[in-house]
Scaffold this motif. Structure first.
Motif, PDB file in Angstrom:
ATOM      1  N   GLY A   1       0.843  -1.189   0.000  1.00 56.78           N
ATOM      2  CA  GLY A   1       0.000   0.000   0.000  1.00 56.78           C
ATOM      3  C   GLY A   1       0.875   1.234   0.000  1.00 56.78           C
ATOM      4  O   GLY A   1       2.012   1.195   0.469  1.00 56.78           O
ATOM      5  N   GLY A   2       0.350   2.312  -0.529  1.00 58.30           N
ATOM      6  CA  GLY A   2       1.101   3.556  -0.573  1.00 58.30           C
ATOM      7  C   GLY A   2       1.029   4.295   0.750  1.00 58.30           C
ATOM      8  O   GLY A   2       0.480   3.799   1.731  1.00 58.30           O
ATOM      9  N   PRO A   3       1.569   5.508   0.788  1.00 62.59           N
ATOM     10  CA  PRO A   3       1.495   6.324   2.009  1.00 62.59           C
ATOM     11  C   PRO A   3       0.036   6.515   2.420  1.00 62.59           C
ATOM     12  O   PRO A   3      -0.836   6.709   1.580  1.00 62.59           O
ATOM     13  N   GLY A   4      -0.213   6.419   3.691  1.00 63.05           N
ATOM     14  CA  GLY A   4      -1.563   6.629   4.198  1.00 63.05           C
ATOM     15  C   GLY A   4      -2.533   5.515   3.850  1.00 63.05           C
ATOM     16  O   GLY A   4      -3.728   5.732   3.777  1.00 63.05           O
ATOM     17  N   TRP A   5      -2.016   4.305   3.647  1.00 65.71           N
ATOM     18  CA  TRP A   5      -2.873   3.219   3.185  1.00 65.71           C
ATOM     19  C   TRP A   5      -3.871   2.722   4.220  1.00 65.71           C
ATOM     20  O   TRP A   5      -4.811   2.034   3.870  1.00 65.71           O
ATOM     21  N   LEU A   6      -3.737   3.099   5.444  1.00 67.19           N
ATOM     22  CA  LEU A   6      -4.661   2.620   6.478  1.00 67.19           C
ATOM     23  C   LEU A   6      -5.856   3.553   6.664  1.00 67.19           C
ATOM     24  O   LEU A   6      -6.229   3.896   7.779  1.00 67.19           O
ATOM     25  N   ARG A   7      -6.471   3.957   5.562  1.00 68.03           N
ATOM     26  CA  ARG A   7      -7.661   4.811   5.622  1.00 68.03           C
ATOM     27  C   ARG A   7      -8.773   4.151   4.822  1.00 68.03           C
ATOM     28  O   ARG A   7      -8.515   3.581   3.743  1.00 68.03           O
ATOM     29  N   PRO A   8     -10.014   4.233   5.311  1.00 66.94           N
ATOM     30  CA  PRO A   8     -11.125   3.691   4.526  1.00 66.94           C
ATOM     31  C   PRO A   8     -11.155   4.289   3.123  1.00 66.94           C
ATOM     32  O   PRO A   8     -10.920   5.472   2.934  1.00 66.94           O
ATOM     33  N   GLY A   9     -11.386   3.420   2.145  1.00 71.82           N
ATOM     34  CA  GLY A   9     -11.424   3.832   0.754  1.00 71.82           C
ATOM     35  C   GLY A   9     -10.131   3.557   0.014  1.00 71.82           C
ATOM     36  O   GLY A   9     -10.119   3.460  -1.213  1.00 71.82           O
ATOM     37  N   GLU A  10      -9.016   3.449   0.729  1.00 75.01           N
ATOM     38  CA  GLU A  10      -7.729   3.156   0.083  1.00 75.01           C
ATOM     39  C   GLU A  10      -7.718   1.709  -0.401  1.00 75.01           C
ATOM     40  O   GLU A  10      -8.382   0.847   0.164  1.00 75.01           O
ATOM     41  N   VAL A  11      -6.954   1.453  -1.445  1.00 74.81           N
ATOM     42  CA  VAL A  11      -6.827   0.108  -2.004  1.00 74.81           C
ATOM     43  C   VAL A  11      -5.400  -0.375  -1.789  1.00 74.81           C
ATOM     44  O   VAL A  11      -4.440   0.364  -2.019  1.00 74.81           O
ATOM     45  N   VAL A  12      -5.276  -1.624  -1.326  1.00 80.24           N
ATOM     46  CA  VAL A  12      -3.976  -2.262  -1.152  1.00 80.24           C
ATOM     47  C   VAL A  12      -3.950  -3.527  -2.003  1.00 80.24           C
ATOM     48  O   VAL A  12      -4.995  -4.085  -2.338  1.00 80.24           O
ATOM     49  N   THR A  13      -2.774  -3.947  -2.349  1.00 72.48           N
ATOM     50  CA  THR A  13      -2.588  -5.218  -3.042  1.00 72.48           C
ATOM     51  C   THR A  13      -2.030  -6.206  -2.042  1.00 72.48           C
ATOM     52  O   THR A  13      -1.122  -5.874  -1.270  1.00 72.48           O
ATOM     53  N   ILE A  14      -2.582  -7.397  -2.045  1.00 73.41           N
ATOM     54  CA  ILE A  14      -2.048  -8.462  -1.212  1.00 73.41           C
ATOM     55  C   ILE A  14      -1.565  -9.563  -2.153  1.00 73.41           C
ATOM     56  O   ILE A  14      -2.325 -10.048  -2.994  1.00 73.41           O
ATOM     57  N   ALA A  15      -0.281  -9.906  -2.018  1.00 72.33           N
ATOM     58  CA  ALA A  15       0.333 -10.915  -2.876  1.00 72.33           C
ATOM     59  C   ALA A  15       0.696 -12.132  -2.040  1.00 72.33           C
ATOM     60  O   ALA A  15       1.404 -12.020  -1.036  1.00 72.33           O
ATOM     61  N   GLY A  16       0.179 -13.273  -2.445  1.00 71.56           N
ATOM     62  CA  GLY A  16       0.472 -14.528  -1.763  1.00 71.56           C
ATOM     63  C   GLY A  16       0.799 -15.604  -2.765  1.00 71.56           C
ATOM     64  O   GLY A  16       0.935 -15.330  -3.970  1.00 71.56           O
ATOM     65  N   PRO A  17       0.900 -16.824  -2.311  1.00 67.91           N
ATOM     66  CA  PRO A  17       1.248 -17.924  -3.204  1.00 67.91           C
ATOM     67  C   PRO A  17       0.240 -18.123  -4.343  1.00 67.91           C
ATOM     68  O   PRO A  17       0.595 -18.602  -5.414  1.00 67.91           O
ATOM     69  N   GLU A  18      -1.009 -17.720  -4.126  1.00 66.98           N
ATOM     70  CA  GLU A  18      -2.043 -17.885  -5.148  1.00 66.98           C
ATOM     71  C   GLU A  18      -2.057 -16.737  -6.150  1.00 66.98           C
ATOM     72  O   GLU A  18      -2.839 -16.748  -7.097  1.00 66.98           O
ATOM     73  N   GLY A  19      -1.250 -15.721  -5.943  1.00 68.11           N
ATOM     74  CA  GLY A  19      -1.225 -14.558  -6.823  1.00 68.11           C
ATOM     75  C   GLY A  19      -1.565 -13.288  -6.065  1.00 68.11           C
ATOM     76  O   GLY A  19      -1.514 -13.255  -4.839  1.00 68.11           O
ATOM     77  N   GLU A  20      -1.938 -12.259  -6.823  1.00 72.59           N
ATOM     78  CA  GLU A  20      -2.242 -10.955  -6.233  1.00 72.59           C
ATOM     79  C   GLU A  20      -3.733 -10.670  -6.311  1.00 72.59           C
ATOM     80  O   GLU A  20      -4.414 -11.133  -7.221  1.00 72.59           O
ATOM     81  N   ALA A  21      -4.203  -9.871  -5.352  1.00 76.31           N
ATOM     82  CA  ALA A  21      -5.582  -9.392  -5.370  1.00 76.31           C
ATOM     83  C   ALA A  21      -5.598  -7.990  -4.781  1.00 76.31           C
ATOM     84  O   ALA A  21      -4.771  -7.648  -3.941  1.00 76.31           O
ATOM     85  N   ALA A  22      -6.528  -7.171  -5.247  1.00 75.03           N
ATOM     86  CA  ALA A  22      -6.713  -5.815  -4.722  1.00 75.03           C
ATOM     87  C   ALA A  22      -7.813  -5.855  -3.672  1.00 75.03           C
ATOM     88  O   ALA A  22      -8.841  -6.518  -3.848  1.00 75.03           O
ATOM     89  N   TRP A  23      -7.573  -5.147  -2.587  1.00 76.36           N
ATOM     90  CA  TRP A  23      -8.515  -5.111  -1.466  1.00 76.36           C
ATOM     91  C   TRP A  23      -8.741  -3.655  -1.067  1.00 76.36           C
ATOM     92  O   TRP A  23      -7.790  -2.881  -0.945  1.00 76.36           O
TER      93      TRP A  23
END
Length: 124
Positions: free
Chosen positions: A96-118
């Motif tokens: 996540g970019g700067p300030g990613w811990l705010r409602p409405g922000e989007v983060v990418t989570i990458a794991g063994p199954e691939g990436e997803a946006a949350w």
């Protein structure tokens, strides 16, 4: 030593290869201490004797319980595979970019199954 004051962060899936339109039924909820700027507090994580809990909710499947991890590369979530130990669980790296811990922000989570946006839908 006193445990850190934690907030609950709730994420809803917005995109993945399997769900290109997103799917609000997929949720990740985790606890995290915040620093004075509202970002993740690595010092609190290191000082806290208790693991910071996480859970993954997927429609039609049992809730998976895990924890929040931190290392020199950043923040991750760990969810053990069925019958596996948490210590052996693969990392799901949070990007996540700067300030990613705010409602409405989007983060990418990458794991063994691939990436997803949350999308962050709650911080309380």
């Amino acid at each position: 030593m006193t445990a850190a004051k934690l907030v609950e962060v709730t994420l809803a899936m917005t995109w993945s290869p399997a769900e290109p339109e997103g799917h609000a039924g997929y949720r990740i909820v985790f606890a995290m201490a915040l620093d004075s700027q509202g970002g993740p507090d690595a010092a609190a994580w290191l000082a806290d004797p208790d693991p910071w809990p996480a859970r993954q909710e997927t429609p039609g499947e049992p809730v998976r319980h895990g924890d929040v991890a931190h290392d020199e590369e950043g923040w991750s979530l760990r969810f053990p595979r069925e019958g596996g130990a948490l210590s052996e669980a693969p990392l799901h790296r949070i990007f996540g970019g700067p300030g990613w811990l705010r409602p409405g922000e989007v983060v990418t989570i990458a794991g063994p199954e691939g990436e997803a946006a949350w999308r962050i839908v709650g911080v309380a």
